[in-house]
Motif scaffolding. Structure first.
Motif, short mmCIF file in Angstrom:
data_model
loop_
_atom_site.label_atom_id
_atom_site.label_comp_id
_atom_site.label_asym_id
_atom_site.label_seq_id
_atom_site.Cartn_x
_atom_site.Cartn_y
_atom_site.Cartn_z
N LYS A 80 0.84 -1.20 0.00
CA LYS A 80 0.00 0.00 0.00
C LYS A 80 0.88 1.26 0.00
CE LYS A 80 -3.62 2.37 2.59
NZ LYS A 80 -4.46 2.38 3.79
N GLY A 81 0.51 2.22 -0.84
CA GLY A 81 1.24 3.47 -0.92
C GLY A 81 2.15 3.58 -2.12
N HIS A 82 2.44 2.45 -2.79
CA HIS A 82 3.30 2.48 -3.97
C HIS A 82 2.49 2.87 -5.19
CE1 HIS A 82 5.92 -0.18 -1.45
NE2 HIS A 82 6.83 0.61 -1.97
N SER A 83 3.14 3.58 -6.12
CA SER A 83 2.49 3.85 -7.40
C SER A 83 2.44 2.58 -8.23
CB SER A 83 3.26 4.94 -8.15
OG SER A 83 4.59 4.54 -8.38
N CYS A 84 1.55 2.55 -9.21
CA CYS A 84 1.33 1.39 -10.08
C CYS A 84 0.75 0.19 -9.33
CB CYS A 84 2.61 0.95 -10.80
SG CYS A 84 3.43 2.26 -11.69
N TYR A 85 0.14 0.43 -8.17
CA TYR A 85 -0.41 -0.69 -7.39
C TYR A 85 -1.57 -0.20 -6.55
CZ TYR A 85 -0.87 -4.45 -3.97
OH TYR A 85 -1.36 -5.44 -3.17
N ARG A 86 -2.63 -1.03 -6.48
CA ARG A 86 -3.78 -0.77 -5.61
C ARG A 86 -4.09 -2.05 -4.85
NH1 ARG A 86 -9.28 -1.55 -6.21
NH2 ARG A 86 -8.99 -2.15 -8.40
N GLU A 87 -3.99 -2.00 -3.54
CA GLU A 87 -4.21 -3.21 -2.75
C GLU A 87 -5.69 -3.58 -2.75
OE1 GLU A 87 -3.26 -2.93 1.30
OE2 GLU A 87 -4.59 -1.25 1.73
N ARG A 88 -5.97 -4.86 -2.86
CA ARG A 88 -7.35 -5.35 -2.85
C ARG A 88 -7.81 -5.73 -1.45
NH1 ARG A 88 -5.30 -4.07 -7.80
NH2 ARG A 88 -6.80 -4.49 -9.45
N ARG A 89 -6.86 -6.10 -0.60
CA ARG A 89 -7.19 -6.47 0.79
C ARG A 89 -6.22 -5.74 1.71
NH1 ARG A 89 -7.58 -12.86 1.33
NH2 ARG A 89 -8.36 -12.21 3.37
N THR A 90 -6.62 -5.55 2.94
CA THR A 90 -5.80 -4.83 3.91
C THR A 90 -4.50 -5.59 4.17
OG1 THR A 90 -7.79 -3.97 4.95
CG2 THR A 90 -5.74 -3.81 6.21
#
Length: 245
Positions: free
Chosen positions: A79-89
């Motif tokens: 979480k927080g990186h560009s090019c990425y979206r977390e799906r779960r916590t």
């Protein structure tokens, strides 16, 4: 290579397909964030300066800032990186991304106009795209319309028109104003302050009653101790008198 050109001053974007590879060589070996003069793209671009914002290669992998290579790498993202979206916590995932250096394997290069040239670009610099949404926070609405605290912010909120249905009148949707001070908000604040004062007074009274009770218990224990010492002394005195007889 295609250039996705954006102009922040008007909010417009335009996709330009440049087939001549010699024209786009000015971007090669440049990194994301670099500013490039684009006079060689054509006479209409004379005087323009672009900033490289990103891009995608021919397989669709995006460029990522900070990776100093022209190839692809697999990185562990969280979480927080560009090019990425977390799906779960708390999820982490390894993904392939492209380096931040431009080369010939890119299919689309995203650039931003930093400096405007002499000529207008049709569809980019000669049009203005209105913002879809207005400000939502009360202080920002006041700043936009130069309002005072006495003015009603709710009368100045920017409403968004909804698609018109057949036989129905035009409807609008307005955002919920954030940080709006209303009588209900002030009442809740007074209630919170009153509860805080009440808790402080209760803690003060409890501390005073505890101090009184502690003093009473200490006094009783002291008296009991003195009585016990007095009883012991009387016993020892009676024993000594019996022994002398």
């Amino acid at each position: 290579m295609k250039l996705n050109i954006s102009y922040p001053a008007t909010g417009a974007q335009k996709l330009v397909d440049i087939e001549d590879e010699k024209k786009v060589r000015i971007f090669y070996e440049k990194r994301m964030g670099a500013e490039v003069e684009v006079d060689t793209l054509g006479d209409e671009w004379k005087g323009y300066v672009f900033r490289i914002a990103g891009g995608n290669d021919k397989q669709g992998f995006p460029m990522k800032q900070g990776i100093l290579t022209t190839g692809r790498v697999r990185l562990l993202f969280s979480k927080g990186h560009s090019c990425y979206r977390e799906r779960r916590t708390g999820e982490r995932r390894r993904k392939s991304v492209r380096g931040c250096i431009v080369d010939a394997n890119l299919s689309v290069l995203a650039v931003v106009i930093v400096k405007k040239g002499e000529q207008e670009i049709p569809g980019l610099t000669d049009v203005t795209v209105p913002k879809r949404l207005g400000p939502k926070r009360a202080s920002k609405i006041r700043k936009l319309f130069n309002l005072s605290k006495e003015d009603d912010v709710r009368q100045y909120v920017i409403k968004r028109p909804l698609p018109v249905k057949e036989g129905k009148r035009q409807k609008f949707r307005s955002p919920k104003i954030q940080r709006l001070v209303t009588p209900v908000v002030l009442q809740r604040k007074r209630h919170r302050v009153a509860l805080k004062k009440k808790r402080a007074e209760k803690q003060k009274d409890d501390a005073a009653s505890y101090a009184r009770l502690l003093a009473l218990r200490t006094k009783e224990a002291k008296q009991k101790r003195q009585e016990e010492l007095k009883r012991r002394r009387s016993r020892s005195a009676s024993k000594s008198s019996v022994g002398t007889q």
